[in-house]
Scaffold this motif. Structure first.
Motif, mmCIF file in Angstrom:
data_model
loop_
_atom_site.group_PDB
_atom_site.id
_atom_site.type_symbol
_atom_site.label_atom_id
_atom_site.label_comp_id
_atom_site.label_asym_id
_atom_site.label_seq_id
_atom_site.Cartn_x
_atom_site.Cartn_y
_atom_site.Cartn_z
ATOM 1 N N HIS A 164 6.953 32.329 -58.230
ATOM 2 C CA HIS A 164 7.770 33.171 -57.600
ATOM 3 C C HIS A 164 8.368 32.491 -56.184
ATOM 4 N N ASN A 165 9.365 32.621 -56.028
ATOM 5 C CA ASN A 165 10.037 31.852 -54.843
ATOM 6 C C ASN A 165 10.124 32.800 -53.657
ATOM 7 N N TYR A 166 9.559 32.634 -52.492
ATOM 8 C CA TYR A 166 9.621 33.528 -51.369
ATOM 9 C C TYR A 166 10.412 32.613 -50.146
ATOM 10 N N HIS A 167 11.149 33.806 -49.497
ATOM 11 C CA HIS A 167 11.816 33.277 -48.289
ATOM 12 C C HIS A 167 11.287 34.119 -47.127
ATOM 13 N N PHE A 168 11.372 33.503 -46.080
ATOM 14 C CA PHE A 168 10.814 34.135 -44.713
ATOM 15 C C PHE A 168 11.460 33.573 -43.585
ATOM 16 N N VAL A 169 11.445 34.612 -42.532
ATOM 17 C CA VAL A 169 11.807 34.114 -41.286
ATOM 18 C C VAL A 169 10.427 34.252 -40.418
ATOM 19 N N VAL A 170 10.275 33.334 -39.286
ATOM 20 C CA VAL A 170 9.120 33.489 -38.510
ATOM 21 C C VAL A 170 9.603 33.371 -37.187
ATOM 22 N N ALA A 171 8.792 33.927 -36.399
ATOM 23 C CA ALA A 171 8.997 34.030 -34.848
ATOM 24 C C ALA A 171 7.552 34.179 -34.168
ATOM 25 N N SER A 172 7.557 34.229 -32.879
ATOM 26 C CA SER A 172 6.473 34.537 -31.992
ATOM 27 C C SER A 172 6.326 36.007 -32.171
ATOM 28 N N GLN A 173 5.228 36.507 -32.493
ATOM 29 C CA GLN A 173 4.825 38.036 -32.346
ATOM 30 C C GLN A 173 5.556 38.763 -31.125
ATOM 31 N N SER A 174 5.247 37.930 -29.986
ATOM 32 C CA SER A 174 5.919 38.561 -28.728
ATOM 33 C C SER A 174 7.303 38.705 -28.734
ATOM 34 N N PHE A 175 7.938 37.769 -29.300
ATOM 35 C CA PHE A 175 9.401 37.858 -29.319
ATOM 36 C C PHE A 175 9.671 39.033 -30.350
ATOM 37 N N LEU A 176 9.256 39.228 -31.617
ATOM 38 C CA LEU A 176 9.622 40.074 -32.506
ATOM 39 C C LEU A 176 9.207 41.505 -32.050
ATOM 40 N N PHE A 177 8.108 41.690 -31.317
ATOM 41 C CA PHE A 177 7.686 43.170 -30.799
ATOM 42 C C PHE A 177 8.293 43.552 -29.650
ATOM 43 N N ASN A 178 8.517 42.764 -28.510
ATOM 44 C CA ASN A 178 9.012 43.088 -27.345
ATOM 45 C C ASN A 178 10.559 42.774 -27.203
ATOM 46 N N GLN A 179 11.227 41.914 -28.053
ATOM 47 C CA GLN A 179 12.623 41.659 -27.672
ATOM 48 C C GLN A 179 13.651 41.916 -28.860
ATOM 49 N N GLU A 180 13.053 42.246 -29.993
ATOM 50 C CA GLU A 180 13.805 42.733 -31.011
ATOM 51 C C GLU A 180 13.417 44.278 -31.715
ATOM 52 N N PRO A 181 14.425 44.959 -32.268
ATOM 53 C CA PRO A 181 13.847 46.304 -32.709
ATOM 54 C C PRO A 181 13.328 46.013 -34.303
ATOM 55 N N ILE A 182 12.313 45.249 -34.392
ATOM 56 C CA ILE A 182 11.864 44.886 -35.852
ATOM 57 C C ILE A 182 11.215 46.250 -36.553
ATOM 58 N N GLU A 183 10.801 46.810 -35.742
ATOM 59 C CA GLU A 183 10.113 48.178 -36.630
ATOM 60 C C GLU A 183 11.227 48.985 -36.819
ATOM 61 N N GLU A 184 12.194 49.065 -36.196
ATOM 62 C CA GLU A 184 13.512 49.903 -36.790
ATOM 63 C C GLU A 184 14.145 49.214 -37.897
ATOM 64 N N ILE A 185 14.367 47.976 -37.776
ATOM 65 C CA ILE A 185 14.889 47.185 -38.787
ATOM 66 C C ILE A 185 14.348 47.425 -40.427
ATOM 67 N N LEU A 186 12.904 47.256 -40.231
ATOM 68 C CA LEU A 186 12.075 47.065 -41.502
ATOM 69 C C LEU A 186 11.829 48.728 -41.884
ATOM 70 N N ARG A 187 12.031 49.518 -40.874
ATOM 71 C CA ARG A 187 11.755 50.991 -41.284
ATOM 72 C C ARG A 187 13.180 51.416 -41.979
ATOM 73 N N GLU A 188 14.176 50.835 -41.692
ATOM 74 C CA GLU A 188 15.832 51.300 -42.025
ATOM 75 C C GLU A 188 15.607 50.580 -43.596
ATOM 76 N N ARG A 189 15.103 49.501 -43.720
ATOM 77 C CA ARG A 189 15.114 48.652 -44.979
ATOM 78 C C ARG A 189 14.182 49.293 -46.027
ATOM 79 N N THR A 190 13.086 49.843 -45.431
ATOM 80 C CA THR A 190 12.245 50.709 -46.328
ATOM 81 C C THR A 190 12.749 51.852 -46.714
#
Length: 102
Positions: free
Chosen positions: A2-28
């Motif tokens: 299996h080939n996996y691809h990823f993005v990685v960042a600090s938890q602080s950045f993803l939780f506090n500066q980006e709408p990651i929850e909204e992005i993943l909810r929309e994708r789901t």
């Protein structure tokens, strides 16, 4: 294999500066409406982050890390364009990626 691809960042950045929850909810919701099986994971697992640090030269100042891992390379490329301040990478595994932190 299996080939996996990823993005990685600090938890602080993803939780506090980006709408990651909204992005993943929309994708789901998109996957559910398209009857597609979910092929991405949001990972907070510290051992996975440690493995990334060892295998890649990550230039991420804040700790701890978070990653979004997917089988879909285009999704990860889109995330890189959408979020911008993340690092990307790939890895291969014989087994399906099922982190404990899901």
């Amino acid at each position: 294999m299996h080939n996996y691809h990823f993005v990685v960042a600090s938890q602080s950045f993803l939780f506090n500066q980006e709408p990651i929850e909204e992005i993943l909810r929309e994708r789901t919701n998109y996957y559910k409406n398209s009857n597609k099986e979910i092929d991405f994971w949001f990972v907070l697992n510290s051992s996975f982050s440690d493995d990334l640090k060892k295998s890649m030269k990550l230039n991420i100042p804040d700790k701890p890390l978070a990653a979004i891992v997917s089988l879909d390379k285009q999704f990860i490329q889109w995330l890189k364009l959408r979020i911008v301040f993340v690092q990307t990478g790939t890895f291969s595994s014989k087994s399906l990626f099922l982190p404990e932190s899901i």
